[in-house]
Design an enzyme around this catalytic site. Sequence first.
Site, PDB file in Angstrom:
ATOM      1  CB  SER A 115     -96.697 -14.082  41.660  1.00  0.00           C
ATOM      2  OG  SER A 115     -97.086 -12.944  42.404  1.00  0.00           O
ATOM      3  CD  GLU A 170     -90.678  -9.415  39.355  1.00  0.00           C
ATOM      4  OE1 GLU A 170     -91.886  -9.520  39.097  1.00  0.00           O
ATOM      5  OE2 GLU A 170     -89.901 -10.389  39.349  1.00  0.00           O
ATOM      6  CG  HIS A 187     -95.219  -9.677  39.087  1.00  0.00           C
ATOM      7  ND1 HIS A 187     -94.240 -10.315  39.817  1.00  0.00           N
ATOM      8  CD2 HIS A 187     -96.395 -10.244  39.463  1.00  0.00           C
ATOM      9  CE1 HIS A 187     -94.808 -11.216  40.601  1.00  0.00           C
ATOM     10  NE2 HIS A 187     -96.107 -11.207  40.403  1.00  0.00           N
TER      11      HIS A 187
END
Length: 516
Positions: free
Chosen positions: A207, A330, A424
């Site tokens: 991330s 995600e 995600h």
Amino acid sequence: MSVDEAAPRARRGGGAGASDRPVVATAQGRVRGVREGEVFAFRGIPYAAPPVGDLRFRSPRPATAWDDVRDAAEFGPIAPQPVLGPSGPQHRPMSEDCLTVNVITPDLGAVGLPVMVWIHGGAYYVGSSADPLYDGARLAARGVVLVTFNYRIGALGYLDLSSFSTGDDVFESNLGQRDQLAALAWVRDNIRSFGGDPDTVTLFGESSGAGAVTTMLTTPSAQGLFQRAIAQSSPVGSVYTSQTARVSAERFLRRLEIGQDAVHRLRRLPPAALVEACTRLIVESSSREPGTIPVAPVVDGDLVPEYPLTAMARGDALHIPLLIGTNRDESMLFRLLRSPIVPNSSATVQRMVERLGTPEALALPAGYRGYPHLRAALRLSTDAAFRMPTIWAASAHSRFAPTYMYEFDFTPPLLRVAGLGAMHGAELVHVFGGAVPYFLRAGATASGRRLTARIQQRWTTFASLGDPNPLGVQPVWPRYDVESRRTFVFSGKDRVVSDPHGELRRAWGDEIIAFR
């Protein structure tokens, strides 16, 4: 050859490694760690001076040496940040004095083990190296030295106030990135004492941590500090111009009712006031301008001389092996958490498209079957925030250095029933192999364990060789190129796919669409 048979084995060291409380010498002084099963852990070691007082909003300075043996059994304080829930960081002390590094090694008597340096994620304003998700004992036991660290985040690390500097009062840019460089310099200078090789360093993150990695690839002063890179779900394009950064800084000052001629007052405010103002600014900005966040790396012409995707396309990035990829779904995490950081409703996705405003951007929704219904909107959001910037980065980098692309597409049964998919961060439990929350493992214990072994084997092989292909293990993971776009898909059964989501990729085209 099985996965476990192919995994590197840590050689048991003698000397310091024989003790349950080993002592290791660093450049600043000796530290006492602790033996934890198969590995040795050293935590909370300062890699820079506390960035407090006059050093707030300044580049990190060298850590002060100490004379006695420093206890390194516990994590240091985490960076100031908001408390986000019952499992949030309130259980760990927070302090601006947070610039500490942690080392987990399988063998203190080893020479030249590959080193993996982890940058934690958290949208550039939350997170820490103490998160149990990043417990790297199982990863290190596969024969690597794992390094994690804290760095400044939020207003203290990623709000660019440099345009308000005066001759007597200097504010510097990209402080979080500068902290990361200082941590990498500490690794270069000290990692041999822990069995690691400073010339075989892999920088990896997820991330915003992966965004820091891809930005670091285009940071000239990072040359020589790491030799491979892994970027998991990087928001590669979330790097802003100095003009955009100044607008965010002005909004921040207004929230604190501080005039632009009195910015020096920020050095005297308590950290909690800065955290609160920054958190409100993030929510406000993400809602007003979906797809952006006001704290992120900035093209400052100094540390970050050029927009990373542009630098990669020109061949101005570090020419080192890169392993990069995204998760299939995600945006579902941000929908689940109701986080505005990534647009996660039909309305906010449409506002994001309209804000971009170019003909190419406005034409995008037509490529998503069912748009503006939520599922299609979330696919578009995933592509805008993660997948397409990652494809653009891999396409550019592959022209100059070995590049390996992946997609993570494994969903435990409980998440599949809930319709959440490979959201995600879902790959993190497999990369580190630590404690897995029940909702991630329910009904998938055996298949999840096998996937963890395969991913860890690929990651550590890449860290050792710059190539994620262990000897004799199938399928072979080919290099990425713009002709075949062969991508390694991690799932219940791993496979290689040419140009996954090719129809949508072609709808976006090869021209970079950026939120700058």
